[in-house]
Scaffold this active site. Sequence first.
Site, PDB file in Angstrom:
ATOM      1  CB  CYS A  86      -1.004  -0.012   1.399  1.00  0.00           C
ATOM      2  SG  CYS A  86      -2.037  -1.214   1.389  1.00  0.00           S
ATOM      3  NE  ARG A 144       4.620   1.664  -0.018  1.00  0.00           N
ATOM      4  CZ  ARG A 144       5.750   1.468   0.695  1.00  0.00           C
ATOM      5  NH1 ARG A 144       6.780   1.802   0.159  1.00  0.00           N
ATOM      6  NH2 ARG A 144       5.655   0.903   2.004  1.00  0.00           N
ATOM      7  CD1 TRP A 197      -0.181  -6.499  -2.973  1.00  0.00           C
ATOM      8  CD2 TRP A 197      -0.311  -6.922  -0.990  1.00  0.00           C
ATOM      9  NE1 TRP A 197      -0.020  -7.714  -2.961  1.00  0.00           N
ATOM     10  CE2 TRP A 197       0.129  -8.347  -1.392  1.00  0.00           C
ATOM     11  CE3 TRP A 197      -0.449  -7.033   0.779  1.00  0.00           C
ATOM     12  CZ2 TRP A 197       0.051  -9.509  -0.968  1.00  0.00           C
ATOM     13  CZ3 TRP A 197      -0.530  -8.367   1.232  1.00  0.00           C
ATOM     14  CH2 TRP A 197      -0.109  -9.381   0.371  1.00  0.00           C
ATOM     15  CG  ASN A 216       1.052   0.463   4.365  1.00  0.00           C
ATOM     16  OD1 ASN A 216       1.000  -0.450   4.404  1.00  0.00           O
ATOM     17  ND2 ASN A 216       2.426   1.207   4.038  1.00  0.00           N
ATOM     18  N   GLY A 217      -0.888  -1.112   6.467  1.00  0.00           N
ATOM     19  CA  GLY A 217      -0.317  -1.832   7.647  1.00  0.00           C
ATOM     20  C   GLY A 217      -1.617  -2.585   8.021  1.00  0.00           C
ATOM     21  CD  GLU A 258      16.418 -14.069  -7.642  1.00  0.00           C
ATOM     22  OE1 GLU A 258      15.711 -14.775  -6.431  1.00  0.00           O
ATOM     23  OE2 GLU A 258      15.880 -13.072  -8.246  1.00  0.00           O
ATOM     24  CE  LYS A 264      12.949 -12.230  -9.865  1.00  0.00           C
ATOM     25  NZ  LYS A 264      13.849 -11.666  -8.427  1.00  0.00           N
ATOM     26  CD  GLU A 292       9.231 -12.075  -8.559  1.00  0.00           C
ATOM     27  OE1 GLU A 292       8.796 -11.420  -7.716  1.00  0.00           O
ATOM     28  OE2 GLU A 292      10.421 -12.154  -8.684  1.00  0.00           O
ATOM     29  CG  HIS A 350      16.648 -38.466  -3.704  1.00  0.00           C
ATOM     30  ND1 HIS A 350      17.102 -39.725  -3.422  1.00  0.00           N
ATOM     31  CD2 HIS A 350      17.759 -37.801  -4.097  1.00  0.00           C
ATOM     32  CE1 HIS A 350      18.504 -39.748  -3.496  1.00  0.00           C
ATOM     33  NE2 HIS A 350      18.920 -38.826  -3.964  1.00  0.00           N
ATOM     34  CE  LYS A 401      11.481  -3.470  -5.927  1.00  0.00           C
ATOM     35  NZ  LYS A 401      12.025  -4.694  -6.456  1.00  0.00           N
TER      36      LYS A 401
HETATM   37  C1  F6R Z   1      11.187 -10.997  -5.687  1.00  0.00           C
HETATM   38  C2  F6R Z   1      11.518  -9.818  -4.877  1.00  0.00           C
HETATM   39  C3  F6R Z   1      11.141 -10.226  -3.226  1.00  0.00           C
HETATM   40  C4  F6R Z   1      11.995  -9.686  -2.429  1.00  0.00           C
HETATM   41  C5  F6R Z   1      11.260  -9.866  -0.924  1.00  0.00           C
HETATM   42  C6  F6R Z   1      12.238  -9.076   0.006  1.00  0.00           C
HETATM   43  O1  F6R Z   1      11.398 -10.696  -6.971  1.00  0.00           O
HETATM   44  O2  F6R Z   1      11.421  -8.781  -4.971  1.00  0.00           O
HETATM   45  O3  F6R Z   1      11.191 -11.573  -3.290  1.00  0.00           O
HETATM   46  O4  F6R Z   1      13.244 -10.323  -2.519  1.00  0.00           O
HETATM   47  O5  F6R Z   1       9.910  -9.369  -0.843  1.00  0.00           O
HETATM   48  O6  F6R Z   1      12.115  -7.792  -0.032  1.00  0.00           O
HETATM   49  P1  F6R Z   1      13.467  -6.973   0.397  1.00  0.00           P
HETATM   50  O7  F6R Z   1      14.568  -7.258  -0.105  1.00  0.00           O
HETATM   51  O8  F6R Z   1      12.854  -5.563   0.121  1.00  0.00           O
HETATM   52  O9  F6R Z   1      13.508  -7.157   1.953  1.00  0.00           O
END
Ligand code: F6R
Length: 600
Positions: free
Chosen positions: A2, A27, A73, A99-100, A477, A481, A484, A500, A595
């Site tokens: 948010c 956000r 969000w 927000n929260g 990773e 990617k 998501e 396994h 994000k």
């Molecule tokens: C994936 C992504 C998330 C963040 C995670 C932690 O692409 O961006 O998995 O890595 O939410 O966020 P931070 O690094 O801001 O603590």
Amino acid sequence: MCGIVGYIGYNDTKEVLLNGLEKLEYRGYDSAGIATLNKDGINLFKVKGRIAALRERVDNNVQATMGIGHTRWATHGAPSEDNAHPHQSASGRFTIVHNGVIENFYELRDAYLNDVSLKSETDTEIIVQLIEVLHQKYNDTAEAFRQTVALLKGSYAIGLIDAEDQDTIFVAKNKSPLLVGLGEDFNLVASDAMATLKETDRYLEIHDKEIVIVNRDYAEIQKLDGVAIEREPYIAEIDATDIEKGTYPHFMLKEIDEQPPVIRKIIQEYQDDHDNIKLDPEVRKAMLDSDRVYIIAAGTSYHAGLVGKQFIEKLANVPVEVHIASEFSYNMPLLSEKPLFVFISQSGETADSRSVLVRIKELGHPSLTITNVPGSTLSREANYTLHLHAGPEIAVASTKAYTAQIAVLVILAVDTAQAKGINLEFDPLQELGIVASVMESLTDQKETFEKIAADFFTETRNAFYIGRGMDYFVVQEASLKLKEISYIQAEGFAGGELKHGTIALIEEGTPVIALSTQKNVNYSIRGNVQEVEARGAKTCIISIEGLEQDTDTFVIPHVHELLTPLASVVPMQLLAYYAALHRDCDVDKPRNLAKSVTVE
Ligand code: F6R
């Protein structure tokens, strides 16, 4: 999660709010709204969907010089117009954005709001209804606001307006990020300085459990008991052009391309005049004093931590544990005698990591945050900070922050090793320079990755990535990617573990991407490729110069074996990017995500 913007000044507020919300859309973006106040009262506009839809909904004829806005969000209540912020009290006098997560919202509802009929399913509405109820008692908005905030348990960043006061935005904060921006003849409220950089670069930090009374000409920070607090503003050092896409179709592609300059910037920032590593001596001391490092992180940052563990253990000879932040509190391991906690977080706001930081501070352990946002909560609250210098990362899927985290972890590990007198047989800064050039050669070959992505990911519902050793961390990773942003169900697997159980999922045509950049496992990962091919998998091998074979799909130019994740992740990022494009997905704003994950 948010985003909040507020403006109070002498100009019309709509554009400031809408522009600010656009900058905060990373956000959360399932619904949005603004409320402005003028002599005719509150003007409320809300939509389910993006800020672009809100722009269309807002009546351009309405003029007002103060207002608040929100991009959501969803936590409590599905994305809908009713659940979108701002929310209003029963009489319509009070309007709020939040927000929260309010943890005691059922208790507050049952204790104070039995006679109020709620219009939404949100915890936020409870706050604004409670303010109205307490206003009946105190007959003073600031007091009702303070009393309400004192009753809240959980996380909140709040902006409130009172329809009978055109001169004040009431602000409160606990755990969720919120700043006050200071201008000439106007003031602003924002979840993130990026939202209002066009207007000002001067900001006031707000600490947890503080309230701010924001007028056109001043902003007064108060404790919950109303006592004023003096605090100097600071200048936000963000270049406004860094948060624009420029000629790129997506932020993600821009940020992938920014990785070589980011690595060079890190080299420059952590290098002294004699080309040696330069690091805060206090961080060095903390590393030397500790007998075990506990890395705490989430998502992509956790994946960077897995790689970082290898550097710190192999180069500096310090044992490291890497923990998923959200699990740490429940499964807290037996700690060593002298632990050092290292929080890795792009945003520095991740609530799961922060709750671990709060806990370990109570236990008296030292902490270091590695973050892209030095003024962020995790940075302020930890003992030490190392800055990623990656520039703002806007795309929800993290790319340049991941490689910056790994590069800074290399610096940290090498510095510790050197301080311990361990002789390293390579020049780390020079090797990082080579990595930057290799990254550049990879980002120059976008068409190749576009074709591979079209071939492997256009039709499929699932995919596997396999690797061993260092490559295992990178394929985790890579799969994150892919899933998501393209919504393909993907798994990053240890090559040897597949047989396994999980190999049962391999069918005719299942894509399996194998990564082979480590000499000691080159032979065995290729054996795993044979195993899945024998069961019908469609395989792609990405290897590195020196280990390549004729049948490999792509060969990465040589980099130092320890630093391969910095290079090998780039093809993986580009594959995910093009997979998402081929599947018509919203690359920068994937569904269900946000994000900055500021709720636990
Ligand atoms: C994936 C992504 C998330 C963040 C995670 C932690 O692409 O961006 O998995 O890595 O939410 O966020 P931070 O690094 O801001 O603590």
